[in-house]
Design a protein around this motif. Structure first.
Motif, mmCIF file in Angstrom:
data_model
loop_
_atom_site.group_PDB
_atom_site.id
_atom_site.type_symbol
_atom_site.label_atom_id
_atom_site.label_comp_id
_atom_site.label_asym_id
_atom_site.label_seq_id
_atom_site.Cartn_x
_atom_site.Cartn_y
_atom_site.Cartn_z
ATOM 1 N N ASP A 180 32.001 -52.367 2.331
ATOM 2 C CA ASP A 180 30.759 -53.129 2.217
ATOM 3 C C ASP A 180 31.020 -54.616 2.017
ATOM 4 O O ASP A 180 31.892 -55.006 1.231
ATOM 5 C CB ASP A 180 29.931 -52.609 1.044
ATOM 6 N N GLY A 181 30.260 -55.444 2.724
ATOM 7 C CA GLY A 181 30.312 -56.884 2.530
ATOM 8 C C GLY A 181 31.272 -57.616 3.438
ATOM 9 O O GLY A 181 31.283 -58.847 3.460
ATOM 10 N N HIS A 182 32.089 -56.873 4.199
ATOM 11 C CA HIS A 182 33.054 -57.493 5.109
ATOM 12 C C HIS A 182 32.650 -57.106 6.537
ATOM 13 O O HIS A 182 32.347 -55.936 6.801
ATOM 14 C CB HIS A 182 34.461 -56.971 4.799
ATOM 15 N N PRO A 183 32.667 -58.041 7.487
ATOM 16 C CA PRO A 183 32.220 -57.705 8.846
ATOM 17 C C PRO A 183 33.080 -56.666 9.540
ATOM 18 O O PRO A 183 32.648 -56.070 10.534
ATOM 19 C CB PRO A 183 32.272 -59.050 9.583
ATOM 20 N N ARG A 184 34.264 -56.413 9.035
ATOM 21 C CA ARG A 184 35.114 -55.397 9.663
ATOM 22 C C ARG A 184 34.462 -54.025 9.637
ATOM 23 O O ARG A 184 34.781 -53.151 10.454
ATOM 24 C CB ARG A 184 36.481 -55.367 8.978
ATOM 25 N N GLN A 185 33.548 -53.796 8.697
ATOM 26 C CA GLN A 185 32.874 -52.501 8.621
ATOM 27 C C GLN A 185 32.009 -52.252 9.860
ATOM 28 O O GLN A 185 31.876 -51.125 10.317
ATOM 29 C CB GLN A 185 32.007 -52.446 7.355
ATOM 30 N N TRP A 186 31.432 -53.303 10.410
ATOM 31 C CA TRP A 186 30.504 -53.187 11.526
ATOM 32 C C TRP A 186 31.086 -53.665 12.859
ATOM 33 O O TRP A 186 30.452 -53.453 13.896
ATOM 34 C CB TRP A 186 29.241 -54.002 11.234
ATOM 35 N N ALA A 187 32.241 -54.315 12.858
ATOM 36 C CA ALA A 187 32.591 -55.056 14.074
ATOM 37 C C ALA A 187 34.064 -55.046 14.453
ATOM 38 O O ALA A 187 34.460 -55.813 15.326
ATOM 39 C CB ALA A 187 32.122 -56.505 13.923
ATOM 40 N N THR A 188 34.888 -54.194 13.863
ATOM 41 C CA THR A 188 36.330 -54.296 14.092
ATOM 42 C C THR A 188 36.744 -54.027 15.534
ATOM 43 O O THR A 188 37.502 -54.803 16.130
ATOM 44 C CB THR A 188 37.080 -53.349 13.144
ATOM 45 N N PHE A 189 36.299 -52.935 16.109
ATOM 46 C CA PHE A 189 36.771 -52.579 17.450
ATOM 47 C C PHE A 189 36.295 -53.585 18.498
ATOM 48 O O PHE A 189 37.112 -54.046 19.314
ATOM 49 C CB PHE A 189 36.376 -51.146 17.787
ATOM 50 N N PRO A 190 35.027 -53.988 18.515
ATOM 51 C CA PRO A 190 34.643 -55.041 19.462
ATOM 52 C C PRO A 190 35.283 -56.392 19.168
ATOM 53 O O PRO A 190 35.547 -57.172 20.084
ATOM 54 C CB PRO A 190 33.117 -55.104 19.348
ATOM 55 N N LYS A 191 35.562 -56.680 17.888
ATOM 56 C CA LYS A 191 36.274 -57.907 17.543
ATOM 57 C C LYS A 191 37.670 -57.904 18.163
ATOM 58 O O LYS A 191 38.112 -58.903 18.763
ATOM 59 C CB LYS A 191 36.368 -58.034 16.023
ATOM 60 N N LYS A 192 38.371 -56.786 18.042
ATOM 61 C CA LYS A 192 39.707 -56.695 18.613
ATOM 62 C C LYS A 192 39.646 -56.843 20.133
ATOM 63 O O LYS A 192 40.464 -57.556 20.738
ATOM 64 C CB LYS A 192 40.355 -55.370 18.230
ATOM 65 N N TYR A 193 38.677 -56.185 20.754
ATOM 66 C CA TYR A 193 38.530 -56.276 22.207
ATOM 67 C C TYR A 193 38.195 -57.693 22.638
ATOM 68 O O TYR A 193 38.839 -58.268 23.524
ATOM 69 C CB TYR A 193 37.439 -55.307 22.671
ATOM 70 N N ARG A 194 37.190 -58.271 22.018
ATOM 71 C CA ARG A 194 36.698 -59.580 22.490
ATOM 72 C C ARG A 194 37.711 -60.687 22.203
ATOM 73 O O ARG A 194 38.010 -61.511 23.078
ATOM 74 C CB ARG A 194 35.357 -59.887 21.813
ATOM 75 N N SER A 195 38.266 -60.727 20.978
ATOM 76 C CA SER A 195 39.149 -61.830 20.594
ATOM 77 C C SER A 195 40.570 -61.659 21.108
ATOM 78 O O SER A 195 41.198 -62.624 21.551
ATOM 79 C CB SER A 195 39.180 -61.972 19.062
ATOM 80 N N TYR A 196 41.094 -60.420 21.041
ATOM 81 C CA TYR A 196 42.523 -60.229 21.291
ATOM 82 C C TYR A 196 42.837 -59.692 22.686
ATOM 83 O O TYR A 196 43.970 -59.794 23.136
ATOM 84 C CB TYR A 196 43.114 -59.320 20.217
ATOM 85 N N VAL A 197 41.828 -59.121 23.364
ATOM 86 C CA VAL A 197 42.013 -58.663 24.738
ATOM 87 C C VAL A 197 41.448 -59.673 25.724
ATOM 88 O O VAL A 197 42.147 -60.173 26.602
ATOM 89 C CB VAL A 197 41.359 -57.273 24.951
ATOM 90 N N VAL A 198 40.174 -59.995 25.562
ATOM 91 C CA VAL A 198 39.482 -60.830 26.551
ATOM 92 C C VAL A 198 39.821 -62.306 26.398
ATOM 93 O O VAL A 198 40.202 -62.971 27.377
ATOM 94 C CB VAL A 198 37.958 -60.622 26.450
ATOM 95 N N GLU A 199 39.689 -62.839 25.193
ATOM 96 C CA GLU A 199 39.803 -64.286 25.000
ATOM 97 C C GLU A 199 41.251 -64.743 24.841
ATOM 98 O O GLU A 199 41.691 -65.669 25.541
ATOM 99 C CB GLU A 199 38.968 -64.713 23.793
ATOM 100 N N ARG A 200 42.005 -64.129 23.965
ATOM 101 C CA ARG A 200 43.349 -64.619 23.662
ATOM 102 C C ARG A 200 44.453 -63.850 24.381
ATOM 103 O O ARG A 200 45.584 -64.276 24.409
ATOM 104 C CB ARG A 200 43.578 -64.613 22.150
ATOM 105 N N LYS A 201 44.102 -62.687 24.927
ATOM 106 C CA LYS A 201 45.042 -61.897 25.728
ATOM 107 C C LYS A 201 46.340 -61.569 24.976
ATOM 108 O O LYS A 201 47.437 -61.621 25.526
ATOM 109 C CB LYS A 201 45.336 -62.604 27.049
ATOM 110 N N VAL A 202 46.195 -61.219 23.720
ATOM 111 C CA VAL A 202 47.350 -60.811 22.911
ATOM 112 C C VAL A 202 47.835 -59.428 23.355
ATOM 113 O O VAL A 202 49.038 -59.168 23.426
ATOM 114 C CB VAL A 202 46.985 -60.820 21.418
ATOM 115 N N ILE A 203 46.883 -58.528 23.636
ATOM 116 C CA ILE A 203 47.200 -57.200 24.161
ATOM 117 C C ILE A 203 46.304 -56.935 25.364
ATOM 118 O O ILE A 203 45.337 -57.660 25.605
ATOM 119 C CB ILE A 203 46.998 -56.091 23.101
#
Length: 528
Positions: A414-437
């Protein structure tokens, strides 16, 4: 745009009906990732009852429901390797049990009882969850913290031989009731009071019954024994207990250890080369989630629980010592502006520790103590000490994420956005935008690889005969909407999520169905 969902007509003798035996659902024409380390295909996934019956090229099988998945990604429902969902799956309001924070991300299965908090009463808890209904599947662990507290309370002492036997019996019983493994949170009091030998002795009971060891390790920074020594301790526990080791939310936490990811990874790789099974999970955020007391108060000051901590605050000489150590812990964390206060419905919610110190005309440490002095209704803990602690570096997060033995977790609380947004965060930031994986890495290590690590049977893959946990998402729209200021906002872009063959989410909205199951392991040998 044509609607994603359409009801297929079942007309005897038509070209559609002749394609094959009717099924309940066809997800048609999507880009299908099966969860394996293989290239995607374009084709169909067919579901009958709670099982997948076909994965392959489009073959026009008749179905009661057809989902046009052209331009969408079709994958196994995601598996979250580390969660804290009690606010939802155990809420008094049964409508919360749909577990929307996870459903809206495309998560079909969550691992619970982590950080040492899993109840040893696994069977009774599973019965309660099943009776109330749950939106996602649940994989339970038995936790060292729950076991140790039941036997020793919150005291800083070693168990007697009889008490150790009680701890062992509780873990053995939980494993026989279906727990997947044994979890610890050795960073947290009172688990932190246990020496390594005690943990090994208790862990052996889980190992003897086929369980794995999952640990929030003793030190992710340099609070006590240090990051590398702590990682070596986790590896030793698994080696001497005789069980696989899984390190929770792997990270280098705090200014003193940032940049240490290469050494951390090398430590784990050395154990793997020696033949030991060691894996980890990770969340894609630079801020961890914790509490003011866990992050700042020295462990000796927590001995005996909340009331004794407050009594120490009330003794001037003891308080001076506590404050000195709190100041050092705050420095480790990056200072007063690195601590965002996230507890709900408090005067300090959404503000940094530095901002509250200024507002109250106090030092940051005194502001933290003021927060801790406000008890919850039961008087057993602080009422509102939750924090997001900004303490990680991109270079460490990126390098850890690239390791093939690291899977996705939210550590959702509770209180941290990871509860609601971790998987799309990983996809959007690390796959699409930054291409880490790559997209394939993201899906593999959110599905099949996780199922393999946790021995979750017949899930994590799109294969005939497997349970029908399936997500359909729009690669152009799949994205987080929660952030640190607004942590409770559902993610976007999931068109459909099936859990055990039933639609739990449709176009981003929960259907109200609660098709989740508690995934208890088969009774191992040695259990009556």
């Amino acid at each position: 745009m044509k609607p994603l969902f359409a009801i297929a007509a079942l007309i005897a003798g038509s070209a559609v009906a002749q394609a094959g035996k009717p099924v309940d659902i066809v997800i048609r024409g999507g880009t299908v990732y099966t969860g394996a380390a293989t290239a995607p295909i374009t084709g169909d996934v067919e579901i009958a009852g709670d099982r997948i019956v076909y994965v392959g090229p489009t073959r026009r099988t008749p179905a009661r429901t057809v989902i046009d998945a052209k331009g969408r990604i079709v994958a196994p429902g995601f598996i979250d390797a580390h969660t804290h969902p009690d606010t939802y799956i155990r809420a008094a309001d049964a409508r919360q049990h749909v577990n929307l924070p996870w459903l809206a991300q495309g998560v079909a299965t969550i691992v619970t009882g982590v950080d040492g908090y899993g109840t040893p009463d696994v069977a009774a808890d599973a019965k309660t969850l099943a009776a109330g209904g749950i939106g996602t599947n649940v994989v339970p662990f038995v936790g060292f913290g729950a076991v140790r507290t039941r036997v020793l309370g919150r005291d800083d002492r070693a168990p007697t031989a009889a008490e150790l036997a009680q701890e062992q019996a509780l873990v053995a019983g939980a494993m026989c009731q279906g727990a997947t493994g044994f979890s610890t949170g050795l960073f947290y009091a009172p688990q932190s009071y246990a020496r390594t030998g005690e943990v090994i002795a208790v862990a052996r009971e889980a190992a003897a019954r086929g369980g794995m060891y999952d640990s929030h390790q003793r030190d992710e920074s340099n609070y006590t024994i240090g990051l590398i020594a702590s990682t070596q301790e986790a590896i030793r526990i698994g080696r001497e207990a005789g069980m696989p080791v899984h390190i929770a939310h792997l990270k280098a936490l705090g200014v003193d250890v940032q940049g240490m990811a290469p050494r951390l990874i090398a430590t784990i790789e050395a154990a793997r080369r020696a033949g030991q099974e060691v894996t980890a999970d990770q969340y894609p955020w630079l801020a961890s989630g914790s509490s003011v007391d866990a992050a700042l108060v020295p462990r000796w000051a927590l001995d005996g629980g909340y009331a004794k901590m407050i009594a120490r605050f009330d003794d001037a000489a003891t308080l001076a010592k506590i404050k000195a150590e709190m100041a050092e812990n705050l420095r480790r964390r990056g200072g007063k502006e690195s601590i965002l206060l996230t507890a709900e419905r408090q005067p300090w919610t959404g503000r940094t520790l530095g901002q509250m110190a200024t507002a109250w005309n106090l030092s940051p440490v005194d502001a933290a103590i003021r927060i801790l002095r406000v008890p919850n209704a039961a008087g057993t803990d602080p009422a509102g000490s939750g924090i997001a602690s900004f303490n990680m570096a991109d270079r460490d997060v990126d390098l850890i994420m690239k390791q093939p033995w690291v899977v996705t977790s939210s550590d959702g609380s509770d209180g941290h956005p990871r509860q609601w947004a971790t998987f799309p965060k990983k996809y959007r930031s690390y796959v699409v935008e930054r291409k880490v994986i790559t997209l394939a890495d993201f899906i593999r290590r959110s599905t099949g690889a996780t199922a393999d690590m946790y021995r979750i049977q017949q899930r994590g893959y799109l294969r005939p005969g497997y349970f029908a946990d399936v997500v359909v998402f729009d690669p152009a729209r799949y994205a987080p909407r929660a952030d640190y200021v607004h942590p409770r906002v559902a993610s976007a872009g999931v068109n459909a999520l099936f859990v055990n063959g039933r639609m739990a989410l449709r176009d981003g909205a929960a259907t109200g169905a609660m098709p989740g199951r508690v995934l208890l392991r088969a009774t191992p040998k040695g259990c009556s």
